[in-house]
Design a protein around this motif. Structure first.
Motif, short mmCIF file in Angstrom:
data_model
loop_
_atom_site.label_atom_id
_atom_site.label_comp_id
_atom_site.label_asym_id
_atom_site.label_seq_id
_atom_site.Cartn_x
_atom_site.Cartn_y
_atom_site.Cartn_z
N ARG A 247 2.33 -9.75 -1.87
CA ARG A 247 2.06 -10.34 -0.56
C ARG A 247 3.31 -10.19 0.29
O ARG A 247 4.41 -10.46 -0.18
N LEU A 248 3.14 -9.81 1.56
CA LEU A 248 4.28 -9.60 2.43
C LEU A 248 3.92 -10.02 3.85
O LEU A 248 2.82 -9.72 4.32
N VAL A 249 4.82 -10.74 4.51
CA VAL A 249 4.65 -11.10 5.92
C VAL A 249 5.64 -10.27 6.72
O VAL A 249 6.81 -10.16 6.36
N GLY A 250 5.16 -9.68 7.81
CA GLY A 250 6.03 -8.89 8.67
C GLY A 250 5.45 -8.79 10.07
O GLY A 250 4.28 -9.06 10.29
N ARG A 251 6.31 -8.39 11.01
CA ARG A 251 5.88 -8.18 12.40
C ARG A 251 5.50 -6.71 12.55
O ARG A 251 6.24 -5.83 12.13
N VAL A 252 4.35 -6.46 13.17
CA VAL A 252 3.89 -5.09 13.40
C VAL A 252 4.74 -4.49 14.51
O VAL A 252 4.76 -4.99 15.63
N THR A 253 5.46 -3.41 14.19
CA THR A 253 6.31 -2.77 15.19
C THR A 253 5.75 -1.44 15.68
O THR A 253 6.12 -0.97 16.75
N LEU A 254 4.85 -0.83 14.89
CA LEU A 254 4.29 0.47 15.27
C LEU A 254 2.95 0.65 14.58
O LEU A 254 2.79 0.30 13.41
N LEU A 255 1.99 1.21 15.32
CA LEU A 255 0.68 1.56 14.77
C LEU A 255 0.41 3.02 15.11
O LEU A 255 0.52 3.42 16.27
N GLY B 143 13.46 -5.77 7.15
CA GLY B 143 13.61 -4.34 6.91
C GLY B 143 12.27 -3.68 7.16
O GLY B 143 11.23 -4.34 7.12
N ALA B 144 12.28 -2.39 7.42
CA ALA B 144 11.04 -1.68 7.75
C ALA B 144 10.20 -1.40 6.50
O ALA B 144 10.74 -1.03 5.46
N VAL B 145 8.90 -1.57 6.64
CA VAL B 145 7.94 -1.29 5.57
C VAL B 145 6.80 -0.47 6.17
O VAL B 145 6.25 -0.84 7.21
N THR B 146 6.46 0.64 5.53
CA THR B 146 5.31 1.44 5.95
C THR B 146 4.08 0.92 5.22
O THR B 146 4.10 0.78 3.99
N ALA B 147 3.03 0.65 5.98
CA ALA B 147 1.79 0.12 5.40
C ALA B 147 0.65 1.08 5.70
O ALA B 147 0.39 1.40 6.86
N HIS B 148 -0.02 1.54 4.64
CA HIS B 148 -1.18 2.41 4.77
C HIS B 148 -2.40 1.49 4.82
O HIS B 148 -2.75 0.85 3.83
N LEU B 149 -3.02 1.43 5.99
CA LEU B 149 -4.07 0.45 6.26
C LEU B 149 -5.42 0.88 5.70
O LEU B 149 -5.69 2.06 5.54
N ASN B 150 -6.26 -0.12 5.47
CA ASN B 150 -7.65 0.16 5.12
C ASN B 150 -8.49 0.01 6.39
O ASN B 150 -8.00 -0.42 7.43
N ARG B 151 -9.75 0.34 6.32
CA ARG B 151 -10.58 0.32 7.53
C ARG B 151 -10.84 -1.09 8.06
O ARG B 151 -11.24 -1.25 9.19
N GLY C 287 -2.66 5.53 13.91
CA GLY C 287 -3.84 5.79 13.08
C GLY C 287 -3.99 4.74 12.00
O GLY C 287 -4.07 3.55 12.29
N ASP C 288 -3.99 5.18 10.75
CA ASP C 288 -4.16 4.25 9.64
C ASP C 288 -2.83 3.88 8.98
O ASP C 288 -2.80 3.44 7.83
N VAL C 289 -1.72 4.03 9.72
CA VAL C 289 -0.40 3.67 9.21
C VAL C 289 0.28 2.73 10.19
O VAL C 289 0.24 2.94 11.40
N ALA C 290 0.88 1.67 9.65
CA ALA C 290 1.62 0.71 10.48
C ALA C 290 3.03 0.59 9.92
O ALA C 290 3.26 0.77 8.73
N THR C 291 3.96 0.27 10.80
CA THR C 291 5.31 -0.08 10.38
C THR C 291 5.48 -1.57 10.61
O THR C 291 5.19 -2.08 11.71
N LEU C 292 5.91 -2.28 9.58
CA LEU C 292 6.12 -3.72 9.64
C LEU C 292 7.60 -4.01 9.49
O LEU C 292 8.29 -3.35 8.71
N ASP C 293 8.08 -5.01 10.21
CA ASP C 293 9.46 -5.48 10.03
C ASP C 293 9.40 -6.75 9.20
O ASP C 293 8.92 -7.78 9.67
N SER C 294 9.89 -6.66 7.97
CA SER C 294 9.91 -7.80 7.07
C SER C 294 11.30 -7.87 6.45
O SER C 294 11.48 -7.58 5.27
#
Length: 107
Positions: A24-32, A43-51, A34-41
């Protein structure tokens, strides 16, 4: 004893210690993109999103996901938390769960 299906709470610096684990991770969405987001938690985390993931840049999000080998996340579930999150409190909870890990998760 912690449940073997537990999802430890993390921030970015902890990801390397949980390869192939569901977390489980909480972060602020900094970039979207397509199906990839960058979260600031912390430090930067790349998240591969589901539909089912509906994120908004600038909002905080809690994700449950699996840690990939490159320390990105494959998101299983996400929840938009809005813009008003006390991230210092989030970090304090993460710190407590790792200080007393035998209560919260199994290694």
């Amino acid at each position: 004893m912690a449940d073997p299906l537990s999802t430890p709470r993390l921030t970015s610096p902890h990801l390397e210690h949980f390869p192939s684990r569901t977390i489980r991770l909480v972060g602020r969405v900094t970039l979207l993109r397509g199906d990839v987001a960058t979260l600031d938690s912390d430090g930067a985390v790349t998240a591969h999103l589901n539909r089912d993931s509906h994120l908004t840049v600038g909002n905080w999000v809690e994700v449950v996901g699996k840690v990939n080998g490159d320390l990105s996340l494959r998101v299983l579930v996400s929840r938009d938390l809005g813009r008003d999150v006390d991230f210092e409190a989030v970090k304090a909870v993460v710190d407590a769960t790792h200080r007393y890990k035998e209560i919260f998760y199994s290694e």
